[in-house]
Design an enzyme around this catalytic site. Structure first.
Site, PDB file in Angstrom:
ATOM      1  N   GLY A 172     -42.161  40.603 -31.290  1.00  0.00           N
ATOM      2  CA  GLY A 172     -40.617  41.528 -31.274  1.00  0.00           C
ATOM      3  C   GLY A 172     -40.831  40.931 -32.858  1.00  0.00           C
ATOM      4  O   GLY A 172     -40.136  41.592 -33.372  1.00  0.00           O
ATOM      5  N   ARG A 231     -38.862  53.512 -29.703  1.00  0.00           N
ATOM      6  CA  ARG A 231     -39.302  53.788 -28.571  1.00  0.00           C
ATOM      7  C   ARG A 231     -39.963  55.278 -27.709  1.00  0.00           C
ATOM      8  O   ARG A 231     -40.955  55.722 -27.399  1.00  0.00           O
ATOM      9  CB  ARG A 231     -39.252  52.324 -27.366  1.00  0.00           C
ATOM     10  CG  ARG A 231     -39.526  50.928 -28.155  1.00  0.00           C
ATOM     11  CD  ARG A 231     -39.532  50.229 -26.735  1.00  0.00           C
ATOM     12  NE  ARG A 231     -40.086  49.035 -27.423  1.00  0.00           N
ATOM     13  CZ  ARG A 231     -40.351  47.763 -26.422  1.00  0.00           C
ATOM     14  NH1 ARG A 231     -39.305  48.030 -25.508  1.00  0.00           N
ATOM     15  NH2 ARG A 231     -40.893  46.677 -26.537  1.00  0.00           N
ATOM     16  N   LYS A 286     -42.816  29.099 -29.928  1.00  0.00           N
ATOM     17  CA  LYS A 286     -42.535  28.184 -28.406  1.00  0.00           C
ATOM     18  C   LYS A 286     -44.269  28.330 -28.449  1.00  0.00           C
ATOM     19  O   LYS A 286     -44.558  29.615 -28.209  1.00  0.00           O
ATOM     20  CB  LYS A 286     -42.619  28.877 -27.199  1.00  0.00           C
ATOM     21  CG  LYS A 286     -40.635  28.079 -26.851  1.00  0.00           C
ATOM     22  CD  LYS A 286     -40.501  29.130 -25.552  1.00  0.00           C
ATOM     23  CE  LYS A 286     -39.220  26.690 -25.303  1.00  0.00           C
ATOM     24  NZ  LYS A 286     -38.948  28.125 -24.134  1.00  0.00           N
ATOM     25  N   GLY A 336     -45.149  40.806 -25.224  1.00  0.00           N
ATOM     26  CA  GLY A 336     -46.115  40.130 -24.032  1.00  0.00           C
ATOM     27  C   GLY A 336     -47.162  40.770 -23.862  1.00  0.00           C
ATOM     28  O   GLY A 336     -47.939  39.905 -23.784  1.00  0.00           O
TER      29      GLY A 336
HETATM   30  P1  ADP Z   1     -43.181  37.583 -31.489  1.00  0.00           P
HETATM   31  O1  ADP Z   1     -41.162  37.309 -31.562  1.00  0.00           O
HETATM   32  O2  ADP Z   1     -43.191  37.627 -33.047  1.00  0.00           O
HETATM   33  O3  ADP Z   1     -43.836  37.097 -31.025  1.00  0.00           O
HETATM   34  P2  ADP Z   1     -41.822  34.691 -31.342  1.00  0.00           P
HETATM   35  O4  ADP Z   1     -40.665  35.349 -30.212  1.00  0.00           O
HETATM   36  O5  ADP Z   1     -43.348  33.985 -30.863  1.00  0.00           O
HETATM   37  O6  ADP Z   1     -42.464  35.574 -32.262  1.00  0.00           O
HETATM   38  O7  ADP Z   1     -41.347  33.704 -32.292  1.00  0.00           O
HETATM   39  C1  ADP Z   1     -40.091  33.863 -33.451  1.00  0.00           C
HETATM   40  C2  ADP Z   1     -39.290  33.052 -33.561  1.00  0.00           C
HETATM   41  O8  ADP Z   1     -39.842  31.687 -34.107  1.00  0.00           O
HETATM   42  C3  ADP Z   1     -38.193  33.438 -34.772  1.00  0.00           C
HETATM   43  O9  ADP Z   1     -37.095  33.571 -34.247  1.00  0.00           O
HETATM   44  C4  ADP Z   1     -38.212  32.549 -35.240  1.00  0.00           C
HETATM   45  O10 ADP Z   1     -37.561  31.660 -36.226  1.00  0.00           O
HETATM   46  C5  ADP Z   1     -38.675  30.742 -35.364  1.00  0.00           C
HETATM   47  N1  ADP Z   1     -39.420  29.998 -35.405  1.00  0.00           N
HETATM   48  C6  ADP Z   1     -40.536  30.221 -36.330  1.00  0.00           C
HETATM   49  N2  ADP Z   1     -40.916  28.971 -37.241  1.00  0.00           N
HETATM   50  C7  ADP Z   1     -40.093  28.633 -37.047  1.00  0.00           C
HETATM   51  C8  ADP Z   1     -40.348  26.666 -37.767  1.00  0.00           C
HETATM   52  N3  ADP Z   1     -40.443  26.435 -37.913  1.00  0.00           N
HETATM   53  N4  ADP Z   1     -38.186  26.908 -36.321  1.00  0.00           N
HETATM   54  C9  ADP Z   1     -37.835  27.105 -35.953  1.00  0.00           C
HETATM   55  N5  ADP Z   1     -37.966  28.478 -35.265  1.00  0.00           N
HETATM   56  C10 ADP Z   1     -38.926  28.885 -35.677  1.00  0.00           C
HETATM   57 MG    MG Z   2     -40.755  36.875 -30.070  1.00  0.00          MG
END
Ligand code: ADP
Ligand code: MG
Length: 408
Positions: free
Chosen positions: A364, A49, A210, A388
């Site tokens: 992230g 960053r 989520k 976000g």
């Molecule tokens: P980003 O940070 O790229 O926006 P998210 O925070 O939405 O991504 O989600 C990432 C998390 O989701 C990871 O830690 C990953 O392990 C978890 N994840 C993805 N698929 C599953 C699953 N089927 N069961 C449990 N956790 C999951």
């Molecule tokens: Mg995340």
């Protein structure tokens, strides 16, 4: 403050004023950066960053501006937390810029004012962690005014925090002419391309744990995209909404209605997993956890889904290969554990291989996944620095930290 939606989505993006469009020479320039970076044992553990802000800082130095930097670090929640002082951040920045970076134990107050007064042309001062002050997150007008009093010009360079209406990301702009730094300019330009005649088909890949954080983007892309490939924990809720057995998998019972609504609105555009990688529900997922494949019609009741299966990977990869534009946010599996990393790796490699397509990704954990699979960020058209902030931008939310930037 007025948030101008038209400014964000209907005007051409070069309409944002940047540091190129304002005379900064000799002026006191308050630059909001996002140096919220990991610190380990008093040293900067990842300086990405900081590096991302260097072009803007180098430009301002070359133009002999007096630079006053402001950032947050961690979540001190309005009180001084000694471990979250910016000493190590300033040290790393000085190494990267090859010039001294002055620090101050305050962001506003007598010490800060004195430190600002000492900044000469082409010099840099890093103010103290702005989240040591309750007025920051509260966007307190008096606090914002005190901060703004340090400078003549405000430069927004903190894309990762631009979805927050805080004193240093939005409030100060009420008192100062406000322009974008190069990083913010690039983020807004690249992300906006998705909404201005994107090369088709426009394919969105999303996953993650989520649904809550992804509903907005799903709703918007139901209308905009040609295909939406859904994996990860959020796909489980959609599978459950369609009546499939998902065993003990992570899912959100209170989001079944939203899932049904998106399924109905998206029709053929929505592509859900047809097979998965699962493990016994009582097994803690580790690199050695025994995993098995199952079609979605045959997921055992005592198991948990952790990844998309081989047939789904092929479908996703083939769809990505045909895309004109790919937008990817969210790992499609529990990629942190080896048995469940294959789906996310397949997606990452497919997006990286889509050479003719415009490929835009962020988040992230999505970026973590690239690091894990050793795929260089420059393989893609644009890797957003905002998690976000990127999601909210893509949802069509006017970001408070962007809406305050002057237009040409
Ligand atoms: P980003 O940070 O790229 O926006 P998210 O925070 O939405 O991504 O989600 C990432 C998390 O989701 C990871 O830690 C990953 O392990 C978890 N994840 C993805 N698929 C599953 C699953 N089927 N069961 C449990 N956790 C999951
Ligand atoms: Mg995340």
């Amino acid at each position: 403050m007025r948030y101008n939606r038209a400014r964000l989505f209907h005007l051409p993006m070069h309409a944002l004023k940047t540091i190129r469009d304002i005379d900064v020479t000799s002026r006191r320039v308050l630059v909001r950066v996002d140096f919220n970076i990991p610190i380990k044992d008093g040293r900067v553990a990842d300086d990405t960053r900081i590096r991302e802000a260097l072009p803007t800082l180098e430009y301002l130095i070359s133009k002999k501006a007096r630079i006053i930097l402001v950032t947050h670090l961690g979540r001190p929640k309005g009180v001084v937390v000694p471990e979250l002082r910016l000493t190590s951040v300033a040290a790393r920045l000085a190494e990267l810029l090859h010039i001294p970076v002055a620090t101050c134990d305050e962001a506003v107050g007598a010490n800060a004012t004195a430190a600002v007064a000492k900044v000469r042309e082409g010099e840099i001062l890093l103010l103290e962690n702005i989240r040591f002050y309750p007025g920051e997150e509260a966007n307190d007008p008096t606090f914002a005014k005190a901060l703004a009093a340090h400078a003549d010009i405000f430069v927004q360079e903190a894309f990762g925090t631009a979805h927050r209406a805080h004193a240093s990301t939005a409030g100060v702009a009420a008192h100062l002419p406000t322009v974008a730094g190069f990083l913010v300019e690039k983020e807004v330009r690249e992300l906006s391309k998705i909404f201005h005649n994107p090369a088709r088909p426009l394919v969105v890949v999303t996953g993650g744990a989520k649904i809550d954080t992804k509903i907005g983007i799903l709703r918007r892309f139901v209308a905009l995209a040609d295909k939406i490939l859904l994996g990860g924990g959020i796909a489980n809720t959609f599978l459950a909404a369609k009546g499939f057995e998902i065993g003990q998998s992570l899912y959100q019972a209170d989001k079944l209605d939203v899932a049904r609504e998106i399924i109905a609105a998206a029709g053929d555009k929505l592509v859900l997993p047809t097979d998965v990688i699962a493990a016994a529900a009582d097994a803690v997922p580790m690199d050695t956890t025994p995993a098995f494949e199952a079609t979605i019609a045959n997921v055992p009741n005592d198991s948990k889904i952790y990844d998309i299966g081989p047939a789904t990977r092929q479908t996703f990869a083939a769809t990505i290969a045909m895309a004109g534009t790919v937008v990817w946010n969210g790992p499609v599996g529990f990629f942190e554990r080896a048995p469940f990393a294959g789906g996310t790796e397949a997606v990452a490699r497919a997006v990286a291989a889509a050479e003719r397509a415009t490929t835009i990704l962020g988040g992230g954990d999505t970026i973590e996944a690239l690091t894990r699979f050793q795929i260089a960020p420059d393989t893609f058209t644009h890797v957003s620095t905002g998690g976000g902030a990127m999601l909210e931008f893509l949802e069509g939310e006017p970001l408070p930290g962007i809406a305050i930037i002057a237009t040409k």
